[in-house]
Design a protein around this motif. Sequence first.
Motif: not given
Length: 182
Positions: A22, A26, A142-143, A146, A149-150
């Motif tokens: 990545s 965060y 982070v991938n 994300e 979250k999807k």
Amino acid sequence: MEIFELDKEQWKDFKLHFKWSSDKYYKVDIRKTQTGLMVELKLQTTDKPIVKDYEEPLWQQWMDEESDDEAQIFGVKIDSEIVGWMTVGMESWNNRLRVYELLVLEGYRRRGIGKLLLDKAKQIARQKNCRAIILETQTNNVNAIEFYKKQGFEFDGLDITAYHNDDVERNEVRIEMVCRNF
């Protein structure tokens, strides 16, 4: 693409090989305010990519000990090759389904395999009438954040000393993500 339950005895020594990179993370900032504490997770870009390459067991005995019904392992097969795995277990004391491990082989990512595995977790959670599904990831993945979250997951909390005493400084803080709607 086919999903099916794997026999723990047959897979008990299998190691998952996690490999990802990545260019973002965060940053965790915890500070005192006049009225309490402020916790902020702020997306940052790195100077050089964060690269992780490590192995973890697909299943460990403690997963059964933490799970009422014992942990279950699922695999996704394409043709004759297993390309994704997930281990889940029921936390009855708080009525949540925990995803202990989730991995899709690097060459098979972004093909719906992770979604298929999490859909299976959601199906199990509905069958068991769970109030939530919980899982762990890290602020520097982070991938994964994300992707989760999807799939309907959101931030649920953090542990600033889960891996080492300097997790915040190393920008690798354990975060819990939760899905309540399935």
